[in-house]
Design a protein around this motif. Structure first.
Motif, PDB file in Angstrom:
ATOM      1  N   TRP A   1       0.908  -0.923   0.095  1.00 26.80           N
ATOM      2  CA  TRP A   1       0.103  -0.043  -0.017  1.00 26.80           C
ATOM      3  C   TRP A   1       0.959   1.276  -0.143  1.00 26.80           C
ATOM      4  O   TRP A   1       0.248   2.226  -0.043  1.00 26.80           O
TER       5      TRP A   1
ATOM      6  N   THR B   1      -5.825   6.645  -1.119  1.00 27.62           N
ATOM      7  CA  THR B   1      -5.524   5.492  -0.377  1.00 27.62           C
ATOM      8  C   THR B   1      -6.555   4.412  -0.483  1.00 27.62           C
ATOM      9  O   THR B   1      -6.020   3.199  -0.495  1.00 27.62           O
TER      10      THR B   1
ATOM     11  N   LEU C   1      -6.296   0.601  -1.668  1.00 29.36           N
ATOM     12  CA  LEU C   1      -6.699  -0.565  -0.632  1.00 29.36           C
ATOM     13  C   LEU C   1      -7.635  -1.468  -0.773  1.00 29.36           C
ATOM     14  O   LEU C   1      -7.813  -2.570  -0.542  1.00 29.36           O
TER      15      LEU C   1
END
Length: 195
Positions: free
Chosen positions: A157, A169, A173
């Motif tokens: 990540w 993000t 994810l």
């Protein structure tokens, strides 16, 4: 694991990553996709499908890297409890680093609070996945599953975590979690010895 089983895991993980990419499109860019023509909608979905499949390749590389490291670590550390202790230490270390490094990069003058969100959510997903894995196999799967789901997913990540943007993000994810949960939950079925 036979080549046929590996091929099945590869293809299904690739498709789940693509599904995660499409879910990201529907969450973050639905207004843009619906704003154009029908062709634009399908081309946009296809691009997100490819994005998710690309993320799935990263997830698969991380999975097999962990499997290799786990194999060597079991021989290096001699006892299973020592290797498990190292994994617990690394989980705590990565949790701290996810907060501290992001705070020093983006949060000067702000509070620590917002930088606890990502690592806490990832740890919750890791613990829930480890609970599911342990209930399907045995109690010894708790720490390795939590380690893989937390530490390895955090490493995969990193490109998105370098951005101080929730959309970036989360868009990385979602496919990562689809793929990593799937891989770790399928492993015991694929390596099971046939009688």
């Amino acid at each position: 694991m036979s080549l046929r089983k590996y091929g099945w895991l590869f293809i299904t993980t690739l498709l789940l990553g693509g599904l995660g990419g499409i879910l990201v499109a529907l969450i973050f860019d639905l207004d843009k996709l619906l704003g154009g023509s029908t062709g634009n909608f399908f081309v946009g979905l296809f691009m997100y499908l490819l994005y998710g499949m690309t993320i799935s390749i990263v997830a698969q590389m991380g999975f097999f890297a962990y499997m290799t490291i786990n194999y060597f670590a079991k021989t290096i550390f001699k006892t299973a409890s020592l290797w498990k202790s190292v994994q617990v230490f690394l989980i705590l270390f990565v949790f701290f680093d996810m907060i501290y490094l992001r705070y020093t990069s983006f949060g000067e003058g702000k509070g620590f609070g917002p930088y606890f969100i990502e690592p806490t959510l990832l740890l919750i997903v890791a613990i829930v996945t480890a609970y599911g894995k342990a209930s399907l196999t045995n109690k010894s799967a708790w720490i390795p599953t939590t380690f893989f789901m937390f530490v390895v997913t955090a490493l995969e990540w990193i490109p998105a975590l370098k951005e101080d943007n929730v959309r970036t993000t989360l868009s990385m994810l979602v496919p990562l979690l689809f793929c990593n949960v799937w891989q770790v939950m399928q492993l015991h079925r694929l390596v099971k010895r046939e009688s």
